[in-house]
Design an enzyme around this catalytic site. Structure first.
Site, PDB file in Angstrom:
ATOM      1  N   HIS A  87      63.644  13.646 116.077  1.00 11.98           N
ATOM      2  CA  HIS A  87      64.191  12.516 116.701  1.00 11.98           C
ATOM      3  C   HIS A  87      62.944  11.309 115.946  1.00 11.98           C
ATOM      4  O   HIS A  87      63.054   9.945 116.916  1.00 11.98           O
ATOM      5  CB  HIS A  87      63.393  12.948 118.378  1.00 11.98           C
TER       6      HIS A  87
ATOM      7  N   ARG B 236      72.276  15.462 114.901  1.00 12.08           N
ATOM      8  CA  ARG B 236      72.480  16.382 116.020  1.00 12.08           C
ATOM      9  C   ARG B 236      73.079  17.190 116.846  1.00 12.08           C
ATOM     10  O   ARG B 236      73.678  17.758 117.135  1.00 12.08           O
ATOM     11  CB  ARG B 236      72.454  14.914 116.887  1.00 12.08           C
TER      12      ARG B 236
ATOM     13  N   ASN C 207      76.540  15.961 126.323  1.00 13.51           N
ATOM     14  CA  ASN C 207      77.072  15.341 125.908  1.00 13.51           C
ATOM     15  C   ASN C 207      77.975  14.226 125.742  1.00 13.51           C
ATOM     16  O   ASN C 207      78.443  13.827 124.507  1.00 13.51           O
ATOM     17  CB  ASN C 207      78.405  16.542 125.101  1.00 13.51           C
TER      18      ASN C 207
ATOM     19  N   HIS D  35      73.512  20.691 118.116  1.00 16.10           N
ATOM     20  CA  HIS D  35      74.480  21.265 119.372  1.00 16.10           C
ATOM     21  C   HIS D  35      75.756  21.995 119.008  1.00 16.10           C
ATOM     22  O   HIS D  35      76.087  22.305 120.335  1.00 16.10           O
ATOM     23  CB  HIS D  35      74.879  19.394 120.470  1.00 16.10           C
TER      24      HIS D  35
HETATM   25  C1  HEM Z   1      64.006  19.567 121.919  1.00 16.23           C
HETATM   26  C2  HEM Z   1      64.800  19.997 122.483  1.00 16.23           C
HETATM   27  C3  HEM Z   1      65.930  18.549 122.521  1.00 16.23           C
HETATM   28  C4  HEM Z   1      65.486  17.368 123.860  1.00 16.23           C
HETATM   29  C5  HEM Z   1      65.395  17.818 125.066  1.00 16.23           C
HETATM   30  C6  HEM Z   1      66.350  16.064 122.988  1.00 16.23           C
HETATM   31  C7  HEM Z   1      67.215  15.619 123.358  1.00 16.23           C
HETATM   32  C8  HEM Z   1      67.704  14.164 123.217  1.00 16.23           C
HETATM   33  C9  HEM Z   1      68.507  13.297 124.150  1.00 16.23           C
HETATM   34  C10 HEM Z   1      68.594  13.306 125.583  1.00 16.23           C
HETATM   35  C11 HEM Z   1      68.916  12.138 123.207  1.00 16.23           C
HETATM   36  C12 HEM Z   1      69.945  11.132 123.548  1.00 16.23           C
HETATM   37  C13 HEM Z   1      71.265  11.237 124.089  1.00 16.23           C
HETATM   38  C14 HEM Z   1      71.678  10.313 124.408  1.00 16.23           C
HETATM   39  O1  HEM Z   1      70.596   9.753 124.760  1.00 16.23           O
HETATM   40  O2  HEM Z   1      73.360   9.843 124.245  1.00 16.23           O
HETATM   41  C15 HEM Z   1      68.953  12.938 121.539  1.00 16.23           C
HETATM   42  C16 HEM Z   1      69.113  12.131 120.835  1.00 16.23           C
HETATM   43  C17 HEM Z   1      68.428  12.483 119.485  1.00 16.23           C
HETATM   44  N1  HEM Z   1      68.181  13.630 118.879  1.00 16.23           N
HETATM   45 FE1  HEM Z   1      67.163  15.655 120.475  1.00 16.23          FE
HETATM   46  N2  HEM Z   1      67.060  16.411 121.914  1.00 16.23           N
HETATM   47  C18 HEM Z   1      66.363  17.879 121.469  1.00 16.23           C
HETATM   48  C19 HEM Z   1      65.981  18.029 120.034  1.00 16.23           C
HETATM   49  C20 HEM Z   1      66.837  17.643 118.999  1.00 16.23           C
HETATM   50  C21 HEM Z   1      66.546  18.501 118.163  1.00 16.23           C
HETATM   51  C22 HEM Z   1      66.748  20.159 117.310  1.00 16.23           C
HETATM   52  C23 HEM Z   1      67.498  17.596 117.388  1.00 16.23           C
HETATM   53  C24 HEM Z   1      67.860  18.054 115.705  1.00 16.23           C
HETATM   54  C25 HEM Z   1      66.729  18.564 114.615  1.00 16.23           C
HETATM   55  C26 HEM Z   1      67.817  16.553 117.745  1.00 16.23           C
HETATM   56  C27 HEM Z   1      68.070  15.638 117.291  1.00 16.23           C
HETATM   57  C28 HEM Z   1      68.545  14.392 117.440  1.00 16.23           C
HETATM   58  C29 HEM Z   1      68.958  12.610 116.922  1.00 16.23           C
HETATM   59  C30 HEM Z   1      68.427  12.568 115.192  1.00 16.23           C
HETATM   60  C31 HEM Z   1      69.378  12.340 118.092  1.00 16.23           C
HETATM   61  C32 HEM Z   1      69.875  10.431 118.361  1.00 16.23           C
HETATM   62  C33 HEM Z   1      71.121  11.024 117.901  1.00 16.23           C
HETATM   63  C34 HEM Z   1      71.593   9.587 118.080  1.00 16.23           C
HETATM   64  O3  HEM Z   1      71.191   8.623 118.014  1.00 16.23           O
HETATM   65  O4  HEM Z   1      73.292   9.241 117.920  1.00 16.23           O
HETATM   66  N3  HEM Z   1      67.242  16.437 118.430  1.00 16.23           N
HETATM   67  N4  HEM Z   1      67.967  14.494 121.649  1.00 16.23           N
END
Ligand code: HEM
Ligand SMILES: *[C@@H]1O[C@H](CO)[C@@H](O)[C@H](O)[C@H]1NC(C)=O
Ligand SMILES: *[C@@H]1O[C@H](CO)[C@@H](O)[C@H](O)[C@H]1NC(C)=O
Length: 345
Positions: A211, A80, A112, A84
């Site tokens: 995800h 992630r 973030n 970002h």
């Molecule tokens: C399409 C639009 C996207 C939205 C709206 C989105 C939104 C989010 C949100 C809200 C979280 C949880 C953050 C938290 O609660 O602290 C999250 C986690 C995550 N996102 Fe996304 N995301 C998107 C796209 C992506 C992309 C493109 C990737 C990577 C290729 C990605 C990888 C991840 C990963 C791996 C997590 C888990 C992080 C952790 O456990 O520390 N996301 N995302």
């Protein structure tokens, strides 16, 4: 071409015994030595450190292996972090800069703050690389290598990774707030924000497959449970059993930092289960669910295709990661190679 097919038995070997990668000479994984092509028009190329720091990937992987063994969520957090970074003035490590007289840190932005993590692992990789190859490997490339390494170590695909990014001398807090999509986005909003980065619907759906690992805080999906459309009703697309389980983790008031897996069926394994869950009304975020039900463009077909064909998902994910990694890099004499990823030289 970016997705290198390997027999599934080799995948299993690499997954279970990542240290076997050391058996490949050079940069850790043999296919990384593949010369000067593969960067498209970005100016980046896989062999960038072939002579100046051939062991760069090996060093990254050895730190990742330890960090992920200690904390399996770290793979998700590092994947992630690269996303970002790339969505805000390109893949230039702007996200790593701390607050200072000249810098308003992106770490404080809405998407973030209290959310993004992994900075200590990046610091450790940087320190080891500075020892082995002083002032050579950029923080932006460390983020790209860490995202790929984290994907591989979680059981996902591998790809040939163009390198040669320089680090920014600026950050953009406002860009971080405006370019990274919020979790309650409509599908049209997601398409628009990805298009702004040169990414299409296939990239959006495949990259959302990130995800398949990691977790999200209650505050990012609470709206769906209690007031999705301003009428005090839950999101009707949520499967009922899943919905009740989520309410137990995420009460109407409080509990904002409680965590729920984005893919509860296999939260630490990089696979296509995320898409199956979305099909069954068990995607965690609105942004996951609207890929299926948003009824714009071809995202629904893509969700269904990736849910039934993991190879197809892996291939597109690899291609889309290369594309995302090529967003507006600083190259040549633009930018710098930071000595410490948290501050300008
Ligand atoms: C399409 C639009 C996207 C939205 C709206 C989105 C939104 C989010 C949100 C809200 C979280 C949880 C953050 C938290 O609660 O602290 C999250 C986690 C995550 N996102 Fe996304 N995301 C998107 C796209 C992506 C992309 C493109 C990737 C990577 C290729 C990605 C990888 C991840 C990963 C791996 C997590 C888990 C992080 C952790 O456990 O520390 N996301 N995302
Ligand atoms: C970030 O989170 C901290 C801790 O919860 C909070 O005190 C601070 O106000 C937040 N910063 C911004 C800019 O929202
Ligand atoms: C998304 O969430 C934000 C912050 O909670 C809120 O201000 C906004 O109205 C929500 N958007 C939609 C479409 O529900």
């Amino acid at each position: 071409m970016a997705f290198l097919k390997v027999s599934s038995s080799l995948m299993v070997v690499v997954f279970l015994f990542p240290t076997l990668s050391l058996a490949f000479p050079g940069s850790g994984f043999g296919w990384d030595n593949g010369g000067y092509f593969g960067g498209g028009h970005s100016g980046l190329f896989p062999g960038f450190y072939q002579f100046s720091c051939p062991q760069a990937n090996e060093i990254v992987m050895s730190v990742l292996e330890k960090a992920i063994a200690k904390d399996p969520r770290m793979a998700a957090s590092l994947l992630r972090l690269h996303f970002h970074d790339c969505f805000v003035q390109g893949c230039d490590a702007s996200i790593l800069l701390d607050d200072s007289a000249k810098i308003a840190s992106e770490k404080r932005s809405g998407p973030n703050n209290n959310s993004i993590r992994g900075f200590e692992v990046i610091d450790e990789i940087k320190a080891k690389l500075e020892q082995a190859c002083p002032h050579t490997v950029s923080c932006a490339d460390i983020l790209a290598l860490s995202a790929r390494g984290s994907t591989i170590l979680s059981g996902g695909p591998m790809w040939e990774l163009p390198l040669g990014r320089k680090d920014s001398r600026t950050a953009s807090l406002s860009g971080s707030n405006s370019n990274i999509p919020p979790p309650n986005s409509t599908v049209q909003n997601l398409i628009t924000l990805f298009k702004r980065q040169g990414l299409d619907e296939a990239d959006l759906v495949a990259l959302s497959g990130g995800h398949t690992i990691g977790v999200a805080r209650c505050v990012t999906f609470k709206q769906r449970l209690y007031n999705q459309n301003g009428n005090n009703q839950p999101d009707a697309t949520l499967e009922k059993t899943y919905y009740h389980g989520l309410k137990a983790v995420c009460p109407k008031t409080g509990g904002d930092n409680n965590l729920s897996p984005l893919d509860f069926a296999s939260p630490a394994k990089f696979d296509n289960t995320y898409f199956k869950l979305v099909l069954w009304g068990k995607g965690l975020l609105t942004s996951d669910e609207v890929l299926l039900t948003g009824n714009v463009g071809k995202t629904m077909e893509l969700v269904k295709a990736y849910a039934t064909d993991e190879e197809l998902f892996f291939g597109q994910f690899a291609k889309s990661m290369v594309k995302m990694g090529n967003i507006s890099p600083l190259t040549g004499s633009n930018g710098e190679v930071r000595k410490n990823c948290r501050r300008l030289n």
